[in-house]
Motif scaffolding. Structure first.
Motif, PDB file in Angstrom:
ATOM      1  N   ARG A  63       0.813  -1.212   0.000  1.00 12.92           N
ATOM      2  CA  ARG A  63       0.000   0.000   0.000  1.00 12.92           C
ATOM      3  C   ARG A  63       0.846   1.262   0.000  1.00 12.92           C
ATOM      4  N   SER A 111      -5.084   4.865  -6.364  1.00 14.32           N
ATOM      5  CA  SER A 111      -4.080   5.480  -7.225  1.00 14.32           C
ATOM      6  C   SER A 111      -4.099   4.836  -8.604  1.00 14.32           C
ATOM      7  N   ASN A 160       1.488   1.460  -3.620  1.00 11.52           N
ATOM      8  CA  ASN A 160       0.264   1.489  -4.435  1.00 11.52           C
ATOM      9  C   ASN A 160      -0.907   1.980  -3.580  1.00 11.52           C
ATOM     10  N   GLN A 212      -1.714   3.533 -10.352  1.00  7.55           N
ATOM     11  CA  GLN A 212      -0.944   2.292 -10.423  1.00  7.55           C
ATOM     12  C   GLN A 212      -1.679   1.141  -9.741  1.00  7.55           C
ATOM     13  N   ALA A 213      -2.381   1.450  -8.630  1.00  7.38           N
ATOM     14  CA  ALA A 213      -3.141   0.399  -7.955  1.00  7.38           C
ATOM     15  C   ALA A 213      -4.302  -0.075  -8.823  1.00  7.38           C
TER      16      ALA A 213
END
Length: 240
Positions: free
Chosen positions: A179, A186, A182, A188-189
């Motif tokens: 976390r 977000s 990421n 990218q997450a």
């Protein structure tokens, strides 16, 4: 009947801590081993030792062996540095080899006398989906591919002693480190979640459940296996 004794490396946080809590809830006497003690309450005994240092690892394991006869070992401790080939450094290489491979070897050797004496033991090695290939994980993935090799060879060597050796290979798991890199929501997450067939990130408790199966009496006929806990990410991957 005495409680089974389960040694977990890298148990101060993340998957290791979740596993410690899970095994304690299943009636195990848990021993944690890592460089620093957990910030929150630990459900068992704890020994500190720097697994990146061979001598300190040996000291910590000798301390454990004086008091306990370990029934189950989970080689969970791991180190990752994300570097593409052009940037890969020898110090990072040497650190990952030390923690991800050499410490795993030392810990496994340390528990063998007690397991062989009882003619029953369980070794679970934590691998990674990255062993199949992932950008920036050349060294890390290489060490985790070696973990698979260890698992298969040791399973053959130890089968007649009543000791099984298996590997649990997680995909993306929602640990503190995950976390941090990421954050929820977000880009990218969300991009990563989109690649996972089940549509979410895995939980440490789900990795713990897979390890618990391999340590159970019901898994005595299962050895040398790799279980990917990855939400389906490895489906369709070619494994040579």
């Amino acid at each position: 009947m005495s409680k089974p004794i389960t040694l977990i490396t890298g148990a101060s946080r993340g998957i290791g801590l979740a596993l410690a809590k899970d095994m304690a809830a299943r009636g195990h006497h848990v021993i944690g081993l890592s460089r620093s003690a957990p910030k929150e309450g630990f459900p068992g005994d704890y020994v500190t030792g720097d697994l990146s240092d061979a001598a300190d690892t040996a000291r910590a394991l000798a301390e454990i062996a004086k008091t306990y006869q370990v029934d189950n070992l989970v080689n969970n401790a791991g180190l990752i540095t994300v570097e593409r080939l052009e940037q890969a450094s020898l110090p990072a290489f040497e650190q990952m080899i030390a923690v991800n491979m050499r410490a795993l070897l030392q810990c496994s050797q340390a528990v063998l006398p007690a397991m062989k004496a009882k003619r029953r033991g369980r070794i679970v090695n934590i691998g990674s989906r990255a062993a199949l290939g992932k950008e920036g994980r050349g060294i890390y993935g290489g060490t985790k591919a070696a973990v698979v090799g260890f698992t298969r060879s040791w399973a053959l060597e130890l089968a007649r002693d009543g000791i099984t050796v298996n590997c649990v290979a997680p995909g993306p798991i929602e640990t503190e480190l995950f976390r941090d890199a990421n954050p929820p929501g977000s880009p990218q997450a969300e991009a990563l979640i989109a690649t996972v067939p089940v549509g979410r990130i895995g939980q440490p408790s789900e990795v713990a459940a897979a390890c618990a199966y391999f340590m159970s009496d019901g898994a005595g006929f299962v050895t040398g296996q790799v279980l990917n806990v990855c939400g389906g990410l490895t489906v369709g991957q070619v494994v040579m």
